[in-house]
Design a protein around this motif. Sequence first.
Motif: not given
Length: 333
Positions: A21-42
């Motif tokens: 959902g939104i979390g995944l879309a945000t992670a992909l978008h931020a990473a493509r813009l150069g952010a280092r992303v930390v992904l959290a879920s169960r």
Amino acid sequence: MSISLKPIAEQVMVITGASSGIGLATALHAARLGARVVLASRNEPELEKIAERIRREGGEALAVVTDVSRREDMQRLADRTAEAFGGFDTWVNNAGIGIYGRLEEVSDEDHHRLFEINFWGLVYGTQIAAAHLKPKGGAIINLGSVVSDIALPIQGMYAASKHAIKGFTDAFRMELMAEKAPISVTLIKPSAINTPFPQHARNYLDEEPTLPPPVYQPEDVASAIVHAAQHGGRDYYIGSGGKLMSSLNKRIPSLMDWGASRSGKLESSGPVRRPREGSLYGPATDGSARGDLSLQARRSLYTGAQTHPMTTAAVLATAGVAVFALFAAGKRR
């Protein structure tokens, strides 16, 4: 102390509920813009797949299995991020779950579990993030909803949790302002978004729930989150439909109550065909950003106007000049 936020390419961003959902879309978008992303879920398998996908595309990602309803898990998420990247700049409290059913029919256990995830998980994340960010500054971004402002039948406790999130977020922002902490606190209020939310929700109904129109794409929410991470802002609505509903509810609340009560139920896509339990007590089995309404979903011009006001103004100005030129040419003929 003034708030100074880094460009997204210089940030470390923590995102809960990042496996769909939104979390995944945000992670992909931020990473493509150069952010280092930390992904959290169960959902450990999906987190690892997403982290590997980001790495293949040239980004940096860390996957941390986290149950947001456990404060110790959220603290471990912050600690693992600090170990890997030296800290973080933006913390996104996105994880959430829904229940479809009449308030009198849903069990107390399920109602409590929803609040543990939606509300208390966000509270833990906000407090832990603020403790880390106070010395250096940064952004906390909380996912509310248009139902932070209005209520809905059949999703009553979900709406209650989003009302609680709004109250907590606003109060926390005020307290940080009073102590001049250099932290931006933003509440995102999506309308119906084309994610697997209906499939992940606990379902007490005799029908398969779906989302009411207008439905917007999760990438619109991701864009607003990334914008808030760099520029701050108090509230962002996703979709003009949600903003309209909120405005009408403030002006004609009794009429809005009457309309909602007359509807009596949510949109349905036919007989129940998925497990009723959803992911209330365990991780979802899929890891997709979009749900099954891609043909009906649209992109939100309203959200684009909020996050890119100068571009929108330029487009409108250009359109105005074009219309004026056409009108003037018509008059000369």
